[in-house]
Design a protein around this motif. Structure first.
Motif, PDB file in Angstrom:
ATOM      1  N   LEU A  72       0.847  -1.198   0.000  1.00 54.62           N
ATOM      2  CA  LEU A  72       0.000   0.000   0.000  1.00 54.62           C
ATOM      3  C   LEU A  72       0.885   1.251   0.000  1.00 54.62           C
ATOM      4  O   LEU A  72       0.661   2.194  -0.760  1.00 54.62           O
ATOM      5  N   ALA A  73       1.919   1.198   0.846  1.00 54.59           N
ATOM      6  CA  ALA A  73       2.801   2.362   0.984  1.00 54.59           C
ATOM      7  C   ALA A  73       3.545   2.641  -0.324  1.00 54.59           C
ATOM      8  O   ALA A  73       3.759   3.801  -0.687  1.00 54.59           O
ATOM      9  N   SER A  74       3.911   1.576  -1.045  1.00 55.50           N
ATOM     10  CA  SER A  74       4.695   1.807  -2.271  1.00 55.50           C
ATOM     11  C   SER A  74       3.798   2.104  -3.474  1.00 55.50           C
ATOM     12  O   SER A  74       4.283   2.363  -4.564  1.00 55.50           O
ATOM     13  N   GLY A  75       2.492   2.019  -3.275  1.00 57.43           N
ATOM     14  CA  GLY A  75       1.579   2.324  -4.382  1.00 57.43           C
ATOM     15  C   GLY A  75       1.260   1.111  -5.245  1.00 57.43           C
ATOM     16  O   GLY A  75       0.546   1.218  -6.241  1.00 57.43           O
ATOM     17  N   ASP A  76       1.752  -0.065  -4.866  1.00 59.40           N
ATOM     18  CA  ASP A  76       1.462  -1.263  -5.647  1.00 59.40           C
ATOM     19  C   ASP A  76       0.146  -1.917  -5.251  1.00 59.40           C
ATOM     20  O   ASP A  76      -0.259  -2.927  -5.831  1.00 59.40           O
ATOM     21  N   LEU A  77      -0.505  -1.342  -4.231  1.00 61.35           N
ATOM     22  CA  LEU A  77      -1.811  -1.852  -3.805  1.00 61.35           C
ATOM     23  C   LEU A  77      -2.774  -0.666  -3.812  1.00 61.35           C
ATOM     24  O   LEU A  77      -2.435   0.397  -3.283  1.00 61.35           O
ATOM     25  N   TYR A  78      -3.948  -0.862  -4.422  1.00 60.23           N
ATOM     26  CA  TYR A  78      -4.924   0.231  -4.427  1.00 60.23           C
ATOM     27  C   TYR A  78      -6.338  -0.331  -4.333  1.00 60.23           C
ATOM     28  O   TYR A  78      -6.567  -1.504  -4.664  1.00 60.23           O
ATOM     29  N   LYS A  79      -7.247   0.524  -3.883  1.00 61.82           N
ATOM     30  CA  LYS A  79      -8.630   0.070  -3.718  1.00 61.82           C
ATOM     31  C   LYS A  79      -9.435   0.411  -4.966  1.00 61.82           C
ATOM     32  O   LYS A  79      -9.304   1.504  -5.494  1.00 61.82           O
ATOM     33  N   SER A  80     -10.254  -0.547  -5.418  1.00 58.85           N
ATOM     34  CA  SER A  80     -11.101  -0.281  -6.582  1.00 58.85           C
ATOM     35  C   SER A  80     -12.326  -1.203  -6.510  1.00 58.85           C
ATOM     36  O   SER A  80     -12.646  -1.712  -5.442  1.00 58.85           O
ATOM     37  N   THR A  81     -12.939  -1.430  -7.646  1.00 55.31           N
ATOM     38  CA  THR A  81     -14.115  -2.300  -7.634  1.00 55.31           C
ATOM     39  C   THR A  81     -13.846  -3.532  -8.479  1.00 55.31           C
ATOM     40  O   THR A  81     -13.380  -3.438  -9.604  1.00 55.31           O
ATOM     41  N   TYR A  82     -14.163  -4.655  -7.903  1.00 53.73           N
ATOM     42  CA  TYR A  82     -13.982  -5.913  -8.627  1.00 53.73           C
ATOM     43  C   TYR A  82     -15.310  -6.269  -9.268  1.00 53.73           C
ATOM     44  O   TYR A  82     -16.353  -6.224  -8.622  1.00 53.73           O
ATOM     45  N   GLU A  83     -15.257  -6.593 -10.520  1.00 56.88           N
ATOM     46  CA  GLU A  83     -16.484  -7.004 -11.178  1.00 56.88           C
ATOM     47  C   GLU A  83     -16.293  -8.420 -11.679  1.00 56.88           C
ATOM     48  O   GLU A  83     -15.296  -8.711 -12.345  1.00 56.88           O
ATOM     49  N   GLY A  84     -17.178  -9.283 -11.297  1.00 56.75           N
ATOM     50  CA  GLY A  84     -17.020 -10.663 -11.740  1.00 56.75           C
ATOM     51  C   GLY A  84     -18.365 -11.363 -11.771  1.00 56.75           C
ATOM     52  O   GLY A  84     -19.387 -10.804 -11.379  1.00 56.75           O
ATOM     53  N   TRP A  85     -18.336 -12.590 -12.275  1.00 55.27           N
ATOM     54  CA  TRP A  85     -19.553 -13.390 -12.317  1.00 55.27           C
ATOM     55  C   TRP A  85     -19.663 -14.136 -11.011  1.00 55.27           C
ATOM     56  O   TRP A  85     -18.765 -14.875 -10.634  1.00 55.27           O
ATOM     57  N   TYR A  86     -20.778 -13.918 -10.325  1.00 56.21           N
ATOM     58  CA  TYR A  86     -20.913 -14.462  -8.979  1.00 56.21           C
ATOM     59  C   TYR A  86     -21.918 -15.605  -8.967  1.00 56.21           C
ATOM     60  O   TYR A  86     -23.028 -15.495  -9.510  1.00 56.21           O
ATOM     61  N   CYS A  87     -21.495 -16.719  -8.348  1.00 54.90           N
ATOM     62  CA  CYS A  87     -22.412 -17.846  -8.171  1.00 54.90           C
ATOM     63  C   CYS A  87     -22.878 -17.798  -6.724  1.00 54.90           C
ATOM     64  O   CYS A  87     -22.083 -18.004  -5.811  1.00 54.90           O
ATOM     65  N   THR A  88     -24.162 -17.529  -6.530  1.00 55.60           N
ATOM     66  CA  THR A  88     -24.654 -17.341  -5.165  1.00 55.60           C
ATOM     67  C   THR A  88     -24.539 -18.616  -4.323  1.00 55.60           C
ATOM     68  O   THR A  88     -23.976 -18.575  -3.240  1.00 55.60           O
ATOM     69  N   PRO A  89     -25.014 -19.773  -4.812  1.00 62.53           N
ATOM     70  CA  PRO A  89     -24.895 -20.971  -3.952  1.00 62.53           C
ATOM     71  C   PRO A  89     -23.441 -21.289  -3.585  1.00 62.53           C
ATOM     72  O   PRO A  89     -23.165 -21.707  -2.476  1.00 62.53           O
ATOM     73  N   CYS A  90     -22.509 -21.089  -4.522  1.00 63.22           N
ATOM     74  CA  CYS A  90     -21.105 -21.418  -4.222  1.00 63.22           C
ATOM     75  C   CYS A  90     -20.394 -20.245  -3.547  1.00 63.22           C
ATOM     76  O   CYS A  90     -19.259 -20.388  -3.107  1.00 63.22           O
ATOM     77  N   GLU A  91     -21.038 -19.097  -3.514  1.00 66.79           N
ATOM     78  CA  GLU A  91     -20.432 -17.878  -2.976  1.00 66.79           C
ATOM     79  C   GLU A  91     -19.062 -17.639  -3.606  1.00 66.79           C
ATOM     80  O   GLU A  91     -18.084 -17.357  -2.926  1.00 66.79           O
ATOM     81  N   SER A  92     -18.984 -17.786  -4.935  1.00 70.08           N
ATOM     82  CA  SER A  92     -17.683 -17.638  -5.601  1.00 70.08           C
ATOM     83  C   SER A  92     -17.777 -16.706  -6.788  1.00 70.08           C
ATOM     84  O   SER A  92     -18.767 -16.729  -7.524  1.00 70.08           O
TER      85      SER A  92
END
Ligand code: MSP
Length: 639
Positions: free
Chosen positions: A113-133
């Motif tokens: 985080l300190a070096s700027g190699d980690l940042y917060k954003s939004t992940y968009e993906g296909w979600y399977c509710t029963p598998c929670e994946s």
């Protein structure tokens, strides 16, 4: 002078299920390499461990009705028991739930985080509710969840990202400068063409949908997600970013990460990029071995009849299993496991070739020389042929092991054994004895003893328990290095052999195959649902069922499966958690009359108190709750 160091690792094993014989492959290969290097003069550090966080573990624990910690503790015990049974000589076992590991993972995230190699954003993906994946587009199978085949929906989630894309060019540069980094070579091309060239995307490295993981110190609703937590084990185990980092200073960078081919990508792209981000030297080699297949299936996915490796080791000995995996599976490619090939291989090589050589030789020395190994007389050309094979063996085996090829190394050792067996037939010691040619007989016995000494020394890394027994039988101390392999003729006077039991008993293959089938079937049955026993009316009377009215209902936080309800049960109001969120909305449930088991012991589900259970009719796909046929009061007994 201090010894050169050698740091070798296996992947850390998922703690979400039992290990099968395919899993043993990585560990056994690494063990043979580690033992070989130790004997060959290296200061070796061999690391293995368990990958204990994640949603799967959390779900499995929930199903088993235990806490995730209890769940992984139990698996950890089973796994270390298996490694003990297979004689795995690891120097350290890391668990990702170890306190020092978790704390270091947090420090790694802070550093990124300190070096700027980690940042917060939004992940968009296909979600399977029963598998929670979450799945990426390319992971979907015909647009559906690759695990359960059900519908998935596009969903967004706040996540932290590792700036993987930034390292694309440096990675390509690194591969060019280190052409042996990814082995075998074919896997290098696969990485470059399939993953790097299409372009690296930043990597999602946190989750908020479950909490069984390392909490990010600067944003604790996020837990570290899979690869950073897992991959860093290779350095946290050595003390990286910890007070005592002597092992890290001594052993990092790793000489060899041995991994199965399906996880080469993570070890050759994400791992080096992460190390670059942390400004650390990169490992020297990642070797992607093939799979042990069962039919056409990688075993982890197979539902076939495979006997538990612990049972196999108990039945045939650790060394039969080790030898089979090391010798039979072509290194670098896939190989197929069958019970039959295990038994045939054991009979052919261990019983016939090795066992016979040792028992025949020790028996003859006992019979002809009262058990004391005689000194040799003049060597013939035939003897010299064997001497040359023995003296050439270590350099050859070393070359094989440098190429990490255990099957070749074992072939080379067995060349000594097979040649020595043939030598017995050629020299016919029984005839020499009959003719009174004691001088020649002495030389033949001596040559055979030396062949056994060479072979047993070279077998120590591969089948250590058997090799140790051979040294007992030929009356010599077990060597800790290859020092005495530089010279044929190192066996001095006065060595006494002890024939004792057979090294391996011949296996009746037909009979054993039947036994193994029975065992596998019993194992399968154990896993399957137990047959429902009949119960008496008195037993049934113990279960109290009652009608209840849903007063309020909402979703349980961080769970897609659970609803929590307040129920009116006669005069009483109780809280019940039920796993029906995928089938009913909270709004739909309010006002409904349900039937509950009212005398079930209270429990905490995902940290929420539950006092009772709602009855549902379920067939694995659909779930409907049970309701009285006509409107009725709450708190009525159901009989
Ligand atoms: N937890 C990850 C690795 C993280 S490392 C930072 C993982 N675990 S695993 O339990 O699924 O696999 C552990 C090892 O067992 C891997 O090397 C994997 O390739 C190996 N095998 C699992 N099934 C196998 C076969 N059927 N055959 C050969 N090896 C196989 O991946």
């Amino acid at each position: 002078m201090s010894k050169p160091t050698y740091y070798i690792t296996t992947p850390i094993y998922y703690s979400s299920g039992k290990l099968h014989i395919g899993h043993c492959y990585t560990t056994v290969i690494c063990d043979a390499i580690a033992r070989f290097k130790r004997m060959d003069g290296y200061d070796v550090f061999y690391l293995t461990g368990t990958d204990e966080h994640g949603q799967k573990v959390q779900q499995k624990a929930e199903t088993a009705g235990v806490t995730p910690k209890q769940y992984v503790d139990d698996l950890h015990q089973q796994i270390t028991k298996l490694w003990k049974a297979l004689n795995i000589s690891y120097d350290k076992f890391i668990r990702t739930t170890d306190d020092y590991h978790e704390k270091t993972v947090q420090k790694v995230y802070e550093k990124l985080l300190a070096s700027g190699d980690l940042y917060k954003s939004t992940y968009e993906g296909w979600y399977c509710t029963p598998c929670e994946s979450f799945w990426t587009e390319s992971q979907l199978a015909d647009g559906k969840c690759p695990d359960c085949g059900r519908e998935v929906k596009l969903q967004k989630e706040e996540s932290y990202f590792f700036r993987l894309s930034k390292y694309q060019d440096r990675l390509i540069e690194f591969y060019k400068e280190n052409p042996d980094f990814i082995s075998p070579r074919s896997r290098m091309n696969e990485m470059i063409n399939n993953f790097i060239k299409p372009g690296l995307k930043d990597l999602c490295v946190s989750r908020t949908t479950f909490d069984w993981g390392v909490k990010l110190p600067f944003d604790p609703k996020h837990v570290a997600y899979v690869w950073i937590d897992a991959l860093t084990n290779y350095i946290t185990a050595l003390g990286y970013l910890q007070e005592d980092h002597a092992l890290f200073d001594k052993f990092w960078p790793a000489d060899l990460h041995m991994v199965g081919k399906e996880i080469v990508r993570f070890h050759t792209i994400i791992w080096p990029a992460l190390l670059m981000a942390l400004d650390l030297p990169l490992p020297k080699k990642v070797y992607g071995h093939g799979w042990v297949l069962f039919g056409n299936d990688k075993m982890s996915k197979s539902k076939g009849n495979v006997v538990d490796p612990l049972v196999l080791a108990d039945r045939y000995g650790a060394d039969a299993i080790r030898y089979y995996l090391l010798r039979e599976i072509p290194f670098g490619s896939d190989g197929t496991y069958t019970d039959e090939s295990l038994l045939l291989r054991t009979n052919a090589d261990l019983v016939n070739d090795l066992g016979n050589l040792v028992s025949r030789t020790t028996a003859m020395i006992t019979q002809y020389f009262g058990g004391t190994v005689p000194q040799p007389n003049e060597y013939t050309d035939l003897d010299r042929e064997l001497i040359a094979i023995c003296e050439g063996a270590l350099p050859q085996v070393r070359k094989d092991m440098d190429a990490l090829s255990a099957p070749d190394a074992l072939c080379d050792v067995f060349r000594i054994i097979q040649r020595a067996n043939k030598y017995i037939d050629e020299t016919m010691p029984w005839a020499l004895n009959k003719n009174g040619d004691k001088q020649r007989l002495a030389t033949v016995m001596y040559v055979l003893t030396e062949c056994i000494r060479f072979a047993a020394t070279l077998l120590l890394p591969f089948i250590p328990a058997t090799a140790a027994r051979i040294f007992d039988k030929i009356g010599m101390p077990q060597p800790t290095d290859f020092g005495a392999l530089d010279r044929f003729g190192a066996t001095g006077e006065g060595v006494t052999v002890h024939k004792g039991d057979n090294l391996f008993d011949r296996i009746d293959v037909e009979k054993e195959l039947k036994e193994l089938n029975k065992l596998a079937a019993a194992q399968q049955a154990e896993k399957a649902e137990p047959e429902t026993p009949q119960i008496s009316i008195e037993d049934f009377a113990k279960v109290k069922l009652a009608t209840a009215k849903v007063l309020s209902c909402e979703k349980v936080a961080k769970s897609d499966k659970l609803l929590v309800m307040k129920l009116q049960v006669g005069d009483e109001v109780r809280q019940v958690v039920s796993g029906i969120a995928q089938y009913y909305s909270p709004e739909y449930m309010i006002g409904k009359t349900v039937v509950i088991v009212s005398n079930l012991k209270p429990a905490k589900i995902r940290g929420v108190d539950s006092n009772g259970m709602i009855l549902c009719a379920a067939d694995g796909k659909n779930v409907v709750f049970v309701t009285p046929e006509k409107e009725t009061d709450s708190g009525k007994e159901v009989r």
